[in-house]
Design an enzyme around this catalytic site. Structure first.
Site, PDB file in Angstrom:
ATOM      1  N   LYS A   1     -24.857  61.559   8.445  1.00  0.00           N
ATOM      2  CA  LYS A   1     -25.608  60.532   7.717  1.00  0.00           C
ATOM      3  C   LYS A   1     -25.573  60.910   6.245  1.00  0.00           C
ATOM      4  CE  LYS A   1     -29.887  57.897   7.692  1.00  0.00           C
ATOM      5  NZ  LYS A   1     -29.893  57.662   6.246  1.00  0.00           N
TER       6      LYS A   1
ATOM      7  N   PHE B   1     -16.987  53.750   6.818  1.00  0.00           N
ATOM      8  CA  PHE B   1     -17.222  54.019   8.242  1.00  0.00           C
ATOM      9  C   PHE B   1     -17.052  52.803   9.139  1.00  0.00           C
ATOM     10  CE2 PHE B   1     -21.415  54.226   5.996  1.00  0.00           C
ATOM     11  CZ  PHE B   1     -21.881  52.950   6.298  1.00  0.00           C
TER      12      PHE B   1
ATOM     13  N   ARG C   1     -29.775  44.774  12.650  1.00  0.00           N
ATOM     14  CA  ARG C   1     -30.210  46.074  13.137  1.00  0.00           C
ATOM     15  C   ARG C   1     -29.955  46.127  14.641  1.00  0.00           C
ATOM     16  NH1 ARG C   1     -32.796  49.914  10.516  1.00  0.00           N
ATOM     17  NH2 ARG C   1     -33.375  48.497   8.839  1.00  0.00           N
TER      18      ARG C   1
ATOM     19  N   LYS D   1     -29.805  56.608  14.092  1.00  0.00           N
ATOM     20  CA  LYS D   1     -29.854  57.606  13.021  1.00  0.00           C
ATOM     21  C   LYS D   1     -30.819  58.722  13.408  1.00  0.00           C
ATOM     22  CE  LYS D   1     -33.200  54.811  10.381  1.00  0.00           C
ATOM     23  NZ  LYS D   1     -33.446  54.129   9.097  1.00  0.00           N
TER      24      LYS D   1
END
Length: 605
Positions: A348, A419, A493, A499
């Site tokens: 991250k 990514f 989302r 995460k």
């Protein structure tokens, strides 16, 4: 010591060994000034103006006569060749024939880039962007500094910790000495030219050094504002400066800056920093009042560069801006989250989320970034890309400052860490990742040192993920991302993207209150707090309506949670947990290697 790359370079050892975090005082050879030379990770820093003014040299490849005197001329030449092999050799010296070592992996290549970012000045800088300051700075007056004895070279863990929490007063004194020396012209001929000292022959009324701050009074009220210089930027804390959300951060001005620096200088500076922007003389057609009001309403959205940890909204709502539909993550619970076996692990990154639409880059709230043309030229025009503008681990504040600028050399220290490929949303994630490798990987069709494909590893089990999290955080990373295998790209989302990151808990003493605004008008907006270290900050997140009406009393000890410390040593994104009724004094968290900006580094989902 044998494994330390700075212990010996090309067979040359330094005159004196400095451990990580250790510092030495060195007297000026031409004045009565005293500077601090310090080692952090693979860097050597000096507080002298000559070291600080090398804005176009990677921070770990800078030197000055104080470092040369301390470490040795031959050692410094060898170290600079190691850290910046592509730089021109010193005058009278032949170019080094040493080959640049090859990276062993994409991850190491990425880390190497972060280690050699130009224009860093990051260790020393305070909050780079006024719009992101959540805490008050220490306001201790600067007094004349007395010399202190140098520390022992046999530094241990206790010495390192003491160096990291050195009193803010001493640091402020050293900084002020450097500022005063810089304003007077620096320490001999080592002082480099300051691009803001004169622009097209126009000089400012007052020359502010990097990091210097001035307090100015409003011309129309009793308000006071802070004007500050950081790198090639000038900031003002007034609403007029902050509400210029559509302007690059280094091309904004206000009446307070014009008053302090001079109208002619500000016009020259804005033309230099934003040559294609609006006419700073005001001769062009002014924006309508309706547009100005709308701009103020949107100004709050300009803080999207902080990253999307704020759960107040996904940023995909309505509005006039072209807001990209991005895949946003859900937090993974370390105890109860889904089994990650077979999922894809990636780091991250502590950068700024960026969407490339084939021609330009915009933030997750639709605000445009202004990278140089050479940065965009490296990207294909027939796809959209999702990634992170990244300046290195722990360099979030500096990255934000750079990506909001235009015509800035500091973009050379930024990479676009890609990514995903939203334009190929229906393909399984593994195929999208293969496309990125074929396009931007080694020997790819658009291979570029400023475009990096984020590395992914397949998770073996939950323990593997936790071990990887510990590894990344130990290196100074923010945390991990988990991507569900064969998942499509969803513009919302989604629990196909998770995460993971660690937070810290600590205690502080309540010293006062900040008045609430908006829906919190008339109650406490935030608690003013002091840490055990003496640093002050404010915490408003986590307070309930009832707690805002009846906040903890002054002198109460509270517990708060935060992600990491800023360069000033105050919590980033603090959240109120509750009163620590069993404590009678505050206690600061024990921060890991990656918990402080610039702590040991070359040093969003």
């Amino acid at each position: 010591m044998a494994t330390d790359e700075l212990a010996e370079i090309e067979g040359i050892k330094p005159n004196i060994w400095l451990n990580d975090g250790e510092e030495k005082e060195v007297g000026s050879q031409t004045s009565k000034s005293v500077y601090k030379c310090k080692r952090t990770f693979d860097h050597y820093y000096c507080t002298c103006p000559a070291w600080r003014n090398q804005s176009r040299v990677p921070v770990n490849a800078r030197s000055c006569k104080h470092l040369k005197s301390l470490l040795g001329d031959s050692y410094e030449e060898a170290r600079i060749r190691l850290k910046n092999p592509d730089a021109p050799p010193p005058k009278g010296k032949p170019a080094s024939k040493a080959k640049k070592p090859a990276s062993t992996s994409k991850s190491s290549a990425s880390n190497s880039k972060a280690a050699q970012k130009p224009a860093s000045k990051r260790k020393r800088a305070v909050e780079d962007d006024v719009e992101e300051e959540d805490a008050e700075e220490d306001k201790q007056p600067v007094k004349k500094r007395t010399r202190s004895k140098p520390e022992s070279t046999a530094s241990n863990a206790t010495t390192k910790d003491a160096a990291k929490v050195a009193s803010s007063k001493e640091e402020d004194d050293v900084k002020m000495d450097a500022i005063q020396e810089e304003v007077k012209g620096g320490d001999g001929d080592d002082a480099a030219e300051d691009e803001l000292a004169s622009i097209n022959g126009v000089k400012p009324k007052i020359l502010m050094a990097d990091g210097e701050e001035k307090e100015v009074s409003s011309l129309t009220s009793n308000s006071k504002y802070k004007i500050k210089r950081t790198w090639d930027h000038y900031y003002c804390s007034c609403p007029a400066w902050r509400n210029q959300g559509g302007m690059p951060v280094n091309a904004r001005t206000c009446k307070h800056l014009k008053e302090l620096l001079g109208d002619k200088y500000e016009i020259a500076r804005l033309k230099y920093k934003n040559p294609d922007g609006p006419d700073p003389t005001g001769k062009s057609k002014p924006a309508s009042k309706a547009k100005a009001a709308k701009g103020k309403q949107r100004a709050k959205a300009d803080d999207d560069a902080e990253d999307d940890d704020d759960e107040a909204g996904d940023g995909n709502g309505g509005g006039a801006k072209n807001i990209p539909e991005l895949l946003l993550a859900v937090k993974w619970d370390l105890e109860t989250g889904p089994d990650p076996t077979g999922w894809w692990i990636s780091e991250k990154l502590d950068g700024v989320r960026a969407f490339y639409d084939g021609t330009r880059m915009i933030s997750r709230l639709g605000n445009p970034f202004t990278p140089p043309a050479w940065f965009l030229d490296a990207l294909p025009k027939d796809v959209t890309l999702d990634g992170e503008l990244f300046g290195g681990r722990g360099e979030f504040q500096s990255t934000v400052s750079v990506v909001k600028t235009i015509n800035s050399p500091h973009w050379k220290g930024i990479s676009f860490q890609v990514f995903d490929v939203p334009s190929k949303a229906d393909l399984p994630f593994e195929e999208r990742l293969s496309y990125l490798e074929a396009t931007f990987g080694e020997n790819g069709t658009h291979a570029s040192k400023h475009v990096v494909v984020v590395a992914h590893d397949e998770a073996k089990d939950r323990e593997h993920v936790l071990e990887k999290l510990k590894e990344i955080e130990g290196l100074g990373g923010e945390g991990l991302m988990l991507r569900k295998p064969r998942s499509p790209y969803e513009g919302r989302r989604s629990n196909t993207l998770l995460k993971i990151k660690t937070f810290y808990d600590a205690e502080a003493i309540v010293t006062g209150y900040e008045p609430g605004k908006g829906r919190n008008k008339g109650v406490a907006g935030a608690l003013k707090c002091k840490m055990a270290s003496g640093k002050t900050f404010s915490v408003g997140t986590g307070l309930s309506d009832k707690q805002r009406r009846d906040p903890p009393k002054i002198g109460a000890i509270i517990t708060y949670r935060f992600f990491e410390l800023t360069r000033d040593g105050v919590p980033r994104f603090p959240s109120y947990i509750g009163e620590a009724v069993d404590k009678d004094e505050p206690k600061d968290a024990e921060i890991s290697k990656g918990g402080k900006f610039g702590a040991d580094k070359d040093a969003g989902d």
